[in-house]
Scaffold this active site. Sequence first.
Site, mmCIF file in Angstrom:
data_model
loop_
_atom_site.group_PDB
_atom_site.id
_atom_site.type_symbol
_atom_site.label_atom_id
_atom_site.label_comp_id
_atom_site.label_asym_id
_atom_site.label_seq_id
_atom_site.Cartn_x
_atom_site.Cartn_y
_atom_site.Cartn_z
ATOM 1 N N GLY A 41 0.821 -1.199 0.000
ATOM 2 C CA GLY A 41 0.000 0.000 0.000
ATOM 3 C C GLY A 41 0.851 1.241 0.000
ATOM 4 O O GLY A 41 2.076 1.170 -0.068
ATOM 5 N N GLU A 57 -0.992 0.842 -5.926
ATOM 6 C CA GLU A 57 0.080 0.549 -4.973
ATOM 7 C C GLU A 57 0.427 -0.939 -4.936
ATOM 8 O O GLU A 57 1.600 -1.302 -4.875
ATOM 9 C CB GLU A 57 -0.292 1.051 -3.579
ATOM 10 C CG GLU A 57 -0.173 2.550 -3.415
ATOM 11 C CD GLU A 57 1.273 3.039 -3.368
ATOM 12 O OE1 GLU A 57 2.205 2.241 -3.127
ATOM 13 O OE2 GLU A 57 1.477 4.250 -3.548
ATOM 14 N N GLU A 112 11.124 -6.404 -0.427
ATOM 15 C CA GLU A 112 10.933 -7.843 -0.579
ATOM 16 C C GLU A 112 9.433 -8.122 -0.536
ATOM 17 O O GLU A 112 8.678 -7.373 0.086
ATOM 18 C CB GLU A 112 11.637 -8.548 0.599
ATOM 19 C CG GLU A 112 11.779 -10.019 0.522
ATOM 20 C CD GLU A 112 12.581 -10.575 1.717
ATOM 21 O OE1 GLU A 112 12.505 -11.783 1.917
ATOM 22 O OE2 GLU A 112 13.245 -9.795 2.440
#
Length: 150
Positions: A41, A57, A112
């Site tokens: 997000g 996002e 990641e």
Amino acid sequence: MQREYPDRPIAAVGVVVWRGDQVLLIRRGKAPRAGQWSLPGGAQEIGETVADTARREVLEETGVHIGEPRLIEVLDSIQRGGDGRVVYHYTLIDFTAEWVSGDAKAGGDAAEVNWVAKSSLADHALWPETVRIINRAQDLRSDGSDPTGL
């Protein structure tokens, strides 16, 4: 608008993305909570709906396309410095959505990404509010209700 010591809250979204019984998590690449696992997000852009922010996002940070976002809850994340001043203030608009396509790979602010079984969330030292939101998302997924009451 500056993110540290802002003049007003920043509207941002988080998305609980499901693929079967797995949740998509990102390791944050930037403050606040840099290095910690979280939901994909980020901040809403001018002229963008919150649902569009959720889709953008997730795609930017993970390379994943999602289905229609469903509102879970709105909450505040306020972090204060040692002097009591507000360092960060985000109004978080959390959604849940199903994975549609795409192979998860880190991009944008994510260092990641990882698909995690809900039973393994404790292994990722999540912010307690994130765990609570994931649990609410699972409840909504199970009962099919609309949390907004609309």
